[in-house]
Motif scaffolding. Sequence first.
Motif, PDB file in Angstrom:
ATOM      1  N   ASP A  30      -0.499 -21.526  -7.003  1.00  0.00           N
ATOM      2  CA  ASP A  30       0.880 -21.894  -6.632  1.00  0.00           C
ATOM      3  C   ASP A  30       1.520 -22.773  -7.701  1.00  0.00           C
ATOM      4  O   ASP A  30       2.751 -22.856  -7.795  1.00  0.00           O
ATOM      5  N   LYS A  31       0.701 -23.423  -8.519  1.00  0.00           N
ATOM      6  CA  LYS A  31       1.218 -24.228  -9.646  1.00  0.00           C
ATOM      7  C   LYS A  31       0.876 -23.563 -10.970  1.00  0.00           C
ATOM      8  O   LYS A  31       0.812 -24.211 -12.014  1.00  0.00           O
ATOM      9  N   ARG A  32       0.636 -22.287 -10.934  1.00  0.00           N
ATOM     10  CA  ARG A  32       0.332 -21.473 -12.127  1.00  0.00           C
ATOM     11  C   ARG A  32      -0.870 -22.047 -12.912  1.00  0.00           C
ATOM     12  O   ARG A  32      -0.942 -21.967 -14.122  1.00  0.00           O
ATOM     13  N   CYS A  34      -1.678 -24.972 -13.704  1.00  0.00           N
ATOM     14  CA  CYS A  34      -1.493 -26.031 -14.702  1.00  0.00           C
ATOM     15  C   CYS A  34      -2.544 -27.108 -14.435  1.00  0.00           C
ATOM     16  O   CYS A  34      -3.042 -27.273 -13.320  1.00  0.00           O
ATOM     17  N   ALA A  70      -0.688 -22.608 -16.974  1.00  0.00           N
ATOM     18  CA  ALA A  70       0.627 -23.001 -17.496  1.00  0.00           C
ATOM     19  C   ALA A  70       0.553 -24.332 -18.219  1.00  0.00           C
ATOM     20  O   ALA A  70       1.533 -25.083 -18.263  1.00  0.00           O
ATOM     21  N   MET A  72      -0.497 -28.231 -19.349  1.00  0.00           N
ATOM     22  CA  MET A  72      -0.664 -29.493 -18.638  1.00  0.00           C
ATOM     23  C   MET A  72       0.334 -29.581 -17.492  1.00  0.00           C
ATOM     24  O   MET A  72       1.448 -29.045 -17.568  1.00  0.00           O
ATOM     25  N   ASP A  73      -0.072 -30.289 -16.454  1.00  0.00           N
ATOM     26  CA  ASP A  73       0.806 -30.483 -15.292  1.00  0.00           C
ATOM     27  C   ASP A  73       1.850 -31.544 -15.659  1.00  0.00           C
ATOM     28  O   ASP A  73       1.520 -32.730 -15.821  1.00  0.00           O
ATOM     29  N   LEU A  74       3.095 -31.085 -15.819  1.00  0.00           N
ATOM     30  CA  LEU A  74       4.144 -32.003 -16.286  1.00  0.00           C
ATOM     31  C   LEU A  74       4.388 -33.154 -15.313  1.00  0.00           C
ATOM     32  O   LEU A  74       4.791 -34.246 -15.716  1.00  0.00           O
ATOM     33  N   TRP A 117       0.077 -15.991 -17.726  1.00  0.00           N
ATOM     34  CA  TRP A 117       0.705 -17.068 -18.522  1.00  0.00           C
ATOM     35  C   TRP A 117      -0.348 -17.949 -19.206  1.00  0.00           C
ATOM     36  O   TRP A 117      -1.339 -18.321 -18.580  1.00  0.00           O
ATOM     37  N   PHE A 119       0.185 -21.320 -21.606  1.00  0.00           N
ATOM     38  CA  PHE A 119       1.144 -22.170 -22.318  1.00  0.00           C
ATOM     39  C   PHE A 119       0.525 -23.488 -22.786  1.00  0.00           C
ATOM     40  O   PHE A 119      -0.346 -24.048 -22.105  1.00  0.00           O
ATOM     41  N   GLY A 121      -0.943 -26.730 -23.449  1.00  0.00           N
ATOM     42  CA  GLY A 121      -2.292 -27.287 -23.346  1.00  0.00           C
ATOM     43  C   GLY A 121      -3.349 -26.237 -23.062  1.00  0.00           C
ATOM     44  O   GLY A 121      -4.536 -26.444 -23.366  1.00  0.00           O
ATOM     45  N   SER A 143       5.166 -23.914 -25.658  1.00  0.00           N
ATOM     46  CA  SER A 143       6.460 -24.230 -25.047  1.00  0.00           C
ATOM     47  C   SER A 143       6.859 -25.685 -25.223  1.00  0.00           C
ATOM     48  O   SER A 143       7.950 -26.087 -24.807  1.00  0.00           O
ATOM     49  N   TRP A 147      10.532 -28.405 -24.159  1.00  0.00           N
ATOM     50  CA  TRP A 147      10.775 -29.547 -23.255  1.00  0.00           C
ATOM     51  C   TRP A 147      10.651 -30.895 -23.967  1.00  0.00           C
ATOM     52  O   TRP A 147      10.467 -31.927 -23.350  1.00  0.00           O
TER      53      TRP A 147
END
Length: 277
Positions: A30-32, A34, A70, A72-74, A117, A119, A121, A143, A147
Amino acid sequence: MSVKPSVGAEDVVKVEFDNGVAWVTLNRPDKRNCMNPTLNARMFGVLDDLEADDRCQVMVLTGAGTSFSAGMDLKEYFRETEEKGINAVRQAQRDAYGWWRRLRWFEKPTIAMVNGWCFGGAFAPLFACDLAICADEAQFGLSEINWGILPGGGATKVVEQLMSQRQAMYYILTGEMLDGKKAAELGLVNESVPLADLKTRVRKLCDTLLEKNPIMLKAAKDSFKRVINMTYDEAEAYLVVRQESANFLDKTQGRKEGIRQFIDEKSYKPGLASYKK
Ligand code: COA
């Protein structure tokens, strides 16, 4: 069969064993997938457990759902950790960098199976695995520039090692994505296959590795990674010592057996296949 590794309370990493292969799945679909601090701490435990587990002769790292990871968890890895101060930031970095380093030098061969996906990290565990096979449908991207940061956590070093300078700089500065086929063409992965064939291809690769002498697989992968930063003469000397220490560790005397089966028994040809363990 699925087992719960010993570390961590949530099932953010899933481990399944199947005929010599440990399939390790980053499991936050659900959080890809990360990477948050919980997942990073958990991966340490998983790697510890698997190194000591004979059911794991080859390890495959993949992601649940549509994503490999995806990055690191931003929210949890960056924002919430930064709110706690520099010590928390350093701890989070130590955990993340720590399990990637652990994976780079894992005792058994490792394969990244990039299903979607990938990205930022996530380039670090991708690189840490000895081999990488991806789906044509996978999408890779540095990416970070999109950001407002640079590709840290080793990601810049990963593309410096695997891509040409022009290509690496292009993806660092533009943040553009590349698909599986392009990733294979540029050397980020070994091979790209249709998503529908991905698991079959990876299983076949695992079976090839499972035929080999495990002591020599570890010696060979470490040797390659060590000689990267050596001169030719240093590498020559290192490889002699490494081979001799591997011979000593190999209680099956694989080297002698391999010669015997070829020269005396004439049961196989080393140019065409492996000796029988
Ligand atoms: N950090 C934190 N949360 C993330 C995340 C990340 N790196 N990647 C995805 N998520 C979360 C989203 O916030 C969303 O959470 P919500 O359901 O609570 O709103 C959920 O995962 C699903 O993401 P979503 O963007 O809706 O999925 P998608 O399939 O449409 O798009 C991506 C997938 C990977 C393209 C997109 O999520 C994305 O760009 N993620 C960031 C990638 C990135 O730059 N990573 C580098 C970090 S170094």
